[in-house]
Scaffold this motif. Structure first.
Motif, PDB file in Angstrom:
ATOM      1  N   ALA A  14      11.636   2.361   3.244  1.00 55.35           N
ATOM      2  CA  ALA A  14      12.596   2.575   2.161  1.00 55.35           C
ATOM      3  C   ALA A  14      13.576   1.414   2.074  1.00 55.35           C
ATOM      4  CB  ALA A  14      13.336   3.889   2.376  1.00 55.35           C
ATOM      5  N   TYR A  15      14.008   0.911   3.211  1.00 57.39           N
ATOM      6  CA  TYR A  15      14.956  -0.215   3.213  1.00 57.39           C
ATOM      7  C   TYR A  15      14.318  -1.454   2.583  1.00 57.39           C
ATOM      8  CZ  TYR A  15      17.941  -3.985   4.864  1.00 57.39           C
ATOM      9  OH  TYR A  15      18.754  -5.083   4.927  1.00 57.39           O
ATOM     10  N   ASP A  16      13.068  -1.758   2.964  1.00 55.00           N
ATOM     11  CA  ASP A  16      12.407  -2.955   2.444  1.00 55.00           C
ATOM     12  C   ASP A  16      12.192  -2.882   0.930  1.00 55.00           C
ATOM     13  OD1 ASP A  16      12.308  -3.988   4.979  1.00 55.00           O
ATOM     14  OD2 ASP A  16      10.206  -3.477   5.342  1.00 55.00           O
ATOM     15  N   LEU A  17      12.054  -1.660   0.408  1.00 54.00           N
ATOM     16  CA  LEU A  17      11.808  -1.486  -1.017  1.00 54.00           C
ATOM     17  C   LEU A  17      13.080  -1.257  -1.828  1.00 54.00           C
ATOM     18  CD1 LEU A  17       8.718   0.903  -0.795  1.00 54.00           C
ATOM     19  CD2 LEU A  17       8.677  -1.465  -1.608  1.00 54.00           C
ATOM     20  N   SER A  18      14.182  -0.994  -1.138  1.00 53.17           N
ATOM     21  CA  SER A  18      15.386  -0.510  -1.822  1.00 53.17           C
ATOM     22  C   SER A  18      15.947  -1.523  -2.824  1.00 53.17           C
ATOM     23  CB  SER A  18      16.462  -0.133  -0.812  1.00 53.17           C
ATOM     24  OG  SER A  18      16.803  -1.259  -0.004  1.00 53.17           O
ATOM     25  N   ARG A  19      15.925  -2.809  -2.486  1.00 53.91           N
ATOM     26  CA  ARG A  19      16.530  -3.810  -3.373  1.00 53.91           C
ATOM     27  C   ARG A  19      15.821  -3.845  -4.718  1.00 53.91           C
ATOM     28  NH1 ARG A  19      16.238  -9.439  -4.262  1.00 53.91           N
ATOM     29  NH2 ARG A  19      14.506  -9.648  -2.815  1.00 53.91           N
ATOM     30  N   ALA A  36       0.825  -1.208   0.000  1.00 54.41           N
ATOM     31  CA  ALA A  36       0.000   0.000   0.000  1.00 54.41           C
ATOM     32  C   ALA A  36       0.857   1.255   0.000  1.00 54.41           C
ATOM     33  CB  ALA A  36      -0.932  -0.003   1.207  1.00 54.41           C
ATOM     34  N   GLN A  37       1.968   1.212   0.717  1.00 52.58           N
ATOM     35  CA  GLN A  37       2.857   2.376   0.752  1.00 52.58           C
ATOM     36  C   GLN A  37       3.477   2.638  -0.617  1.00 52.58           C
ATOM     37  OE1 GLN A  37       5.243   0.920   3.992  1.00 52.58           O
ATOM     38  NE2 GLN A  37       4.142   2.120   5.536  1.00 52.58           N
ATOM     39  N   LEU A  53      11.305   7.342  -5.901  1.00 52.45           N
ATOM     40  CA  LEU A  53      10.296   6.590  -5.173  1.00 52.45           C
ATOM     41  C   LEU A  53      10.770   6.260  -3.764  1.00 52.45           C
ATOM     42  CD1 LEU A  53       8.904   4.054  -7.808  1.00 52.45           C
ATOM     43  CD2 LEU A  53       7.621   5.851  -6.668  1.00 52.45           C
ATOM     44  N   LEU A  54      12.023   5.862  -3.640  1.00 55.01           N
ATOM     45  CA  LEU A  54      12.567   5.571  -2.312  1.00 55.01           C
ATOM     46  C   LEU A  54      12.566   6.811  -1.431  1.00 55.01           C
ATOM     47  CD1 LEU A  54      15.547   3.181  -3.168  1.00 55.01           C
ATOM     48  CD2 LEU A  54      13.434   2.600  -1.958  1.00 55.01           C
ATOM     49  N   SER A  55      12.897   7.946  -2.016  1.00 55.82           N
ATOM     50  CA  SER A  55      12.889   9.194  -1.255  1.00 55.82           C
ATOM     51  C   SER A  55      11.481   9.538  -0.779  1.00 55.82           C
ATOM     52  CB  SER A  55      13.449  10.330  -2.117  1.00 55.82           C
ATOM     53  OG  SER A  55      13.422  11.556  -1.413  1.00 55.82           O
ATOM     54  N   LEU A  56      10.480   9.359  -1.654  1.00 63.20           N
ATOM     55  CA  LEU A  56       9.096   9.600  -1.274  1.00 63.20           C
ATOM     56  C   LEU A  56       8.678   8.677  -0.132  1.00 63.20           C
ATOM     57  CD1 LEU A  56       7.051  10.047  -4.587  1.00 63.20           C
ATOM     58  CD2 LEU A  56       7.410  11.751  -2.798  1.00 63.20           C
ATOM     59  N   CYS A  57       9.024   7.401  -0.253  1.00 64.46           N
ATOM     60  CA  CYS A  57       8.632   6.434   0.776  1.00 64.46           C
ATOM     61  C   CYS A  57       9.355   6.706   2.093  1.00 64.46           C
ATOM     62  CB  CYS A  57       8.916   5.014   0.286  1.00 64.46           C
ATOM     63  SG  CYS A  57       7.816   4.459  -1.043  1.00 64.46           S
ATOM     64  N   ARG A  58      10.610   7.111   2.015  1.00 65.70           N
ATOM     65  CA  ARG A  58      11.364   7.417   3.238  1.00 65.70           C
ATOM     66  C   ARG A  58      10.766   8.619   3.956  1.00 65.70           C
ATOM     67  NH1 ARG A  58      15.730   7.867   0.973  1.00 65.70           N
ATOM     68  NH2 ARG A  58      16.513   5.743   1.300  1.00 65.70           N
TER      69      ARG A  58
END
Length: 327
Positions: free
Chosen positions: A316-321, A277-278, A303-308
């Motif tokens: 952000a960590y869970d999505l980073s890979r 959802a995030q 996208l990572l910056s937005l999520c962080r």
């Protein structure tokens, strides 16, 4: 995880009305409505719920299988989708009908008045999802999106017959569908997608309570516009995920489709529904800042910056890979 996305494939004609619809509507004349809105802008965009979702999934690095019916005027659109990572080999091409058209006017409050010409979409019920699954080497999830009603019912039946997990996303067709059909489309779904209005309409038309729905689907995801979304499962406390803030919104068309693309991509990567959802909200924010449902480009670092900033470093960590390689 191989995902097939079924539903409408259309060209969008998007218009902007500088005013408020509510100011033009006379409550005591609703039985004889005759209104014309002078619009200040017209944009012709690629659209349709299935192609919008598939486009987003393609940008996120998946190769979704797009399933739907199009006209012989679809060649340029087809090339666009293929360039953006969408498998279009399972499309049915009509010999007689044009690709569907969506005409939508949005006012200053973000309210919309729309019309939809089905065209080739009326032939989508000819598509056999079991055959599609065999052709692509198997499917892990099928999203049954807004489409010709007979096609939606057939695709749901095909999924049950072939043992394919499916997500129910009746969206715009809830207004047209009757209770029996809605109950058939929803029962047994791994995921049910609605917005807040559609959720209420679904309950009214089926005669179900929210608990009745949750007894029939594994996960119910309801988008809440600026408030984000809600995730519900039977016997569990509802999870609320806030939206990603947007300062300069363009148009709401396709935002929900972007959310679904992000949500499904995260599921394909084995992440939780909360993370899905995030990411969905982050993709939706990109769509909202663009001038059409397929006029955005996703960048993994952005996208990572937005999520962080919206959800914290753990998200952000869970999505980073999965996102760091996107450019």
């Amino acid at each position: 995880m191989r995902i097939a996305v079924t539903g409408s494939i259309a060209t969008d004609h998007l218009m902007r009305f500088q005013g408020r619809f509510v100011d033009q509507i006379l409550p005591d004349k609703l039985d004889h409505v005759s209104l014309s809105f002078l619009v200040d802008d017209l944009q012709v965009r690629r659209g349709g719920v299935a192609s919008n979702i598939a486009f987003g999934l393609g940008q996120l690095g998946l190769r979704p299988v797009l399933v739907g019916a199009v006209g012989r005027d679809f060649e340029e659109y087809d090339e666009w989708l293929r360039r953006h990572g969408v498998d279009t080999h399972s499309l049915h091409t009509s010999r007689a009908q044009h690709t569907a058209r969506f005409l939508c006017t949005t006012d200053d409050d973000g309210n919309q008045i729309a019309s939809f010409y089905a065209g080739a979409m009326s032939e989508a019920s000819a598509i056999d999802l079991g055959a599609v699954s065999q052709h692509v080497g198997g499917l892990d999830l099928v999203l049954v999106g807004a489409n010709d009603p007979e096609a939606m019912l057939r695709h749901t039946h095909d999924c049950r017959t072939a043992g394919l997990p499916f997500a129910a996303d009746p969206s715009q067709q809830l207004a047209r569908l009757q209770g029996d059909a809605i109950r058939d489309l929803v029962t047994g779904a791994e995921y049910l997608f609605t917005n807040e209005y559609e959720a209420t309409l679904l309950l009214i038309k089926t005669g179900w309570t929210a608990d009745d729905v949750l007894a029939r689907v594994s996960t119910w995801v309801t988008t809440l516009g600026r408030k984000g979304c809600r995730i519900q499962q039977q016997g569990e406390r509802a999870i609320e995920v806030s939206a990603v803030p947007v300062t300069e919104a363009e148009a709401p068309t396709g935002v929900g489709d972007g959310f679904r693309a992000g949500f499904l991509a995260a599921l394909a990567w084995g992440l939780t529904s909360t993370r899905a959802a995030q990411l969905g909200c982050a993709v939706a924010a990109n769509v909202l800042c663009a001038s059409g449902p397929q006029e955005y480009q996703l960048d993994g670092n952005e996208l990572l910056s937005l999520c962080r900033s919206s959800y914290g470093p753990e998200t952000a960590y869970d999505l980073s890979r999965r996102l760091s390689h996107l450019r």
